[in-house]
Design an enzyme around this catalytic site. Structure first.
Site, PDB file in Angstrom:
ATOM      1  N   GLN A  16      -8.521  13.703  -1.904  1.00  0.00           N
ATOM      2  CA  GLN A  16      -7.648  14.496  -2.769  1.00  0.00           C
ATOM      3  C   GLN A  16      -8.011  15.974  -2.647  1.00  0.00           C
ATOM      4  O   GLN A  16      -9.100  16.319  -2.185  1.00  0.00           O
ATOM      5  CB  GLN A  16      -7.772  14.032  -4.218  1.00  0.00           C
ATOM      6  CG  GLN A  16      -7.366  12.573  -4.415  1.00  0.00           C
ATOM      7  CD  GLN A  16      -7.415  12.146  -5.871  1.00  0.00           C
ATOM      8  OE1 GLN A  16      -6.677  12.654  -6.710  1.00  0.00           O
ATOM      9  NE2 GLN A  16      -8.297  11.204  -6.178  1.00  0.00           N
ATOM     10  N   HIS A  23      -4.394   1.513   7.901  1.00  0.00           N
ATOM     11  CA  HIS A  23      -4.851   1.114   6.571  1.00  0.00           C
ATOM     12  C   HIS A  23      -6.347   0.810   6.548  1.00  0.00           C
ATOM     13  O   HIS A  23      -7.008   0.985   5.509  1.00  0.00           O
ATOM     14  CB  HIS A  23      -4.070  -0.117   6.095  1.00  0.00           C
ATOM     15  CG  HIS A  23      -4.450  -0.586   4.721  1.00  0.00           C
ATOM     16  ND1 HIS A  23      -4.000   0.028   3.565  1.00  0.00           N
ATOM     17  CD2 HIS A  23      -5.260  -1.604   4.305  1.00  0.00           C
ATOM     18  CE1 HIS A  23      -4.498  -0.594   2.508  1.00  0.00           C
ATOM     19  NE2 HIS A  23      -5.263  -1.588   2.923  1.00  0.00           N
ATOM     20  N   ASN A  49     -13.306  10.046  -3.089  1.00  0.00           N
ATOM     21  CA  ASN A  49     -14.009   8.974  -3.784  1.00  0.00           C
ATOM     22  C   ASN A  49     -13.890   7.726  -2.914  1.00  0.00           C
ATOM     23  O   ASN A  49     -12.785   7.303  -2.599  1.00  0.00           O
ATOM     24  CB  ASN A  49     -13.386   8.694  -5.158  1.00  0.00           C
ATOM     25  CG  ASN A  49     -13.389   9.912  -6.053  1.00  0.00           C
ATOM     26  OD1 ASN A  49     -14.320  10.702  -6.014  1.00  0.00           O
ATOM     27  ND2 ASN A  49     -12.355  10.069  -6.853  1.00  0.00           N
ATOM     28  N   CYS A  72       0.514   3.674   3.226  1.00  0.00           N
ATOM     29  CA  CYS A  72       0.827   3.265   4.593  1.00  0.00           C
ATOM     30  C   CYS A  72       2.171   3.868   5.026  1.00  0.00           C
ATOM     31  O   CYS A  72       3.009   4.208   4.186  1.00  0.00           O
ATOM     32  CB  CYS A  72       0.903   1.739   4.683  1.00  0.00           C
ATOM     33  SG  CYS A  72      -0.700   0.917   4.841  1.00  0.00           S
ATOM     34  N   HIS A  78      -8.315   7.959   2.345  1.00  0.00           N
ATOM     35  CA  HIS A  78      -7.676   9.165   1.811  1.00  0.00           C
ATOM     36  C   HIS A  78      -8.645   9.921   0.919  1.00  0.00           C
ATOM     37  O   HIS A  78      -9.684   9.417   0.500  1.00  0.00           O
ATOM     38  CB  HIS A  78      -6.419   8.806   1.008  1.00  0.00           C
ATOM     39  CG  HIS A  78      -6.719   8.172  -0.327  1.00  0.00           C
ATOM     40  ND1 HIS A  78      -7.172   6.885  -0.472  1.00  0.00           N
ATOM     41  CD2 HIS A  78      -6.640   8.672  -1.597  1.00  0.00           C
ATOM     42  CE1 HIS A  78      -7.352   6.603  -1.749  1.00  0.00           C
ATOM     43  NE2 HIS A  78      -7.042   7.680  -2.454  1.00  0.00           N
ATOM     44  N   CYS A  93       0.862  -1.185   0.000  1.00  0.00           N
ATOM     45  CA  CYS A  93       0.000   0.000   0.000  1.00  0.00           C
ATOM     46  C   CYS A  93       0.896   1.232   0.000  1.00  0.00           C
ATOM     47  O   CYS A  93       1.642   1.458   0.968  1.00  0.00           O
ATOM     48  CB  CYS A  93      -0.917   0.033   1.215  1.00  0.00           C
ATOM     49  SG  CYS A  93      -1.840   1.602   1.356  1.00  0.00           S
TER      50      CYS A  93
END
Length: 349
Positions: free
Chosen positions: A187, A132, A172, A74, A185, A71
């Protein structure tokens, strides 16, 4: 105002990784990702729709559905591979997208018979947690408050840059919405123009504050959750069956104007909505979430609000943007907002 720390770490590519936290982050970095060539996106004008389209052919190479053991979001210092965040831990991290749709150093590309321009701006990734498997529905409330502080910090910084005309933090969530990385997360896009949707909102708010006008109806008929400062409601003109807007009960241009009480009430509202969606579907609900703030740090007309679009038409059945929606921009609804509000209220109050 609540105290928090911001660390500016200079990466090996000379760009900044920002670390926000209630504790001062002073950990030494581990190995970092290899430096990649910064793409050169450009924009083309669509004369039929009067809107810009941005192009970056390098985006097809971005990380997509990596193996479960890898990932890139992470904390990577103690892992067997480098990640975007070369530390053992962090609270919230923000860094430049390696495959941006907008780039402050982009150059125009000239194409015959096509109006083009450089795609100047910024694209950032904001990582909500070093866990995560963390989600907004489960994380501590003060982490969401810290997220609001981080959003506000980026607004105040990015909106002072000459080439940037609008800042949009968004998330999203779920593969149904195009997510390819499951670490929590969002943006932040900083555009070199005011997007068409926001331009229409500005024109509407400059004529009258339609949210204040319908606030009593929202509070009595369409709300799914409300507290002293904020209301979450299905707008009476919703285009998705379970669309929800979160908005301050009093006009505010953006979250950078919130006091500590409003930040806490806002954080509670966000968590209530996300947790309610998940309870309603009995799984992580897919959605697109975006913060609609003013393009100006001082604005007495624009009314900040957050819009959630779960791509669902009824229950967990998907809403497909088909002929009328895609070709004409006219949404066809088969669920009344009043009914959606009643359904969701049971899960969000």
């Amino acid at each position: 105002m609540t105290k928090f720390y911001k660390r500016e770490f200079i990466r090996n590519d000379k760009r900044k990784l920002l670390l926000f936290g209630y504790n001062n982050h002073n950990e030494n970095a581990g190995s970092q990702l290899e430096i990649n060539n910064i793409p050169n996106p450009h924009m083309r004008w669509n004369p039929s729709r009067h809107e810009w389209v941005t192009y970056n052919a390098e985006r097809k190479n971005r990380t997509s559905f990596p193996p479960k053991e890898y990932c890139p979001l992470c904390p990577g210092k103690s892992l067997d591979y480098p990640t975007e965040i070369p530390f053992d831990g962090f609270e919230i991290a923000i860094f430049p997208n390696r495959w941006p749709s907008f780039n402050s150093k982009s150059q125009n590309q000239f194409i015959e018979n096509v109006i083009t321009n450089s795609s100047k701006g910024e694209c950032e990734v904001i990582v909500y947690s070093d866990d995560h498997f963390g989600t907004i529905a489960q994380m501590p409330l003060n982490r969401i408050e810290l997220l609001v502080h981080a959003w506000s910090d980026r607004y105040k910084k990015l909106l002072t840059i000459e080439d940037i005309k609008y800042v949009l933090p968004f998330e999203n969530r779920g593969e149904e919405c195009g997510v390819t990385l499951h670490h929590p997360h969002g943006q932040i896009y900083a555009y070199p123009f005011i997007p068409p949707t926001i331009q229409k909102e500005m024109e509407s708010f400059n004529k009258e504050n339609f949210l204040i006008k319908i606030m009593r109806d929202l509070e009595k008929k369409y709300y799914v959750y409300q507290n002293d400062s904020f209301i979450a409601a299905v707008p009476p003109f919703a285009r998705y069956a379970y669309e929800v807007w979160i908005m301050p009960k009093k006009q505010k241009a953006g979250p950078w104007l919130f006091n500590d009480k409003e930040i806490k009430d806002f954080a509670i509202s966000i968590q209530k909505v996300v947790k309610g969606y998940d309870s309603f579907l009995k799984k992580k609900c897919p959605y697109i979430m975006g913060l609609h703030a003013s393009p100006f740090l001082e604005d007495n007309n624009f009314h900040f609000h957050v819009e959630f679009y779960p791509p669902l038409r009824h229950g967990d059945k998907p809403k497909i943007l088909a002929g009328s929606e895609s070709m004409a921009g006219v949404f066809i609804m088969d669920v009344l907002p009043e009914e959606s509000a009643k359904i969701l209220r049971e899960y969000m109050e």
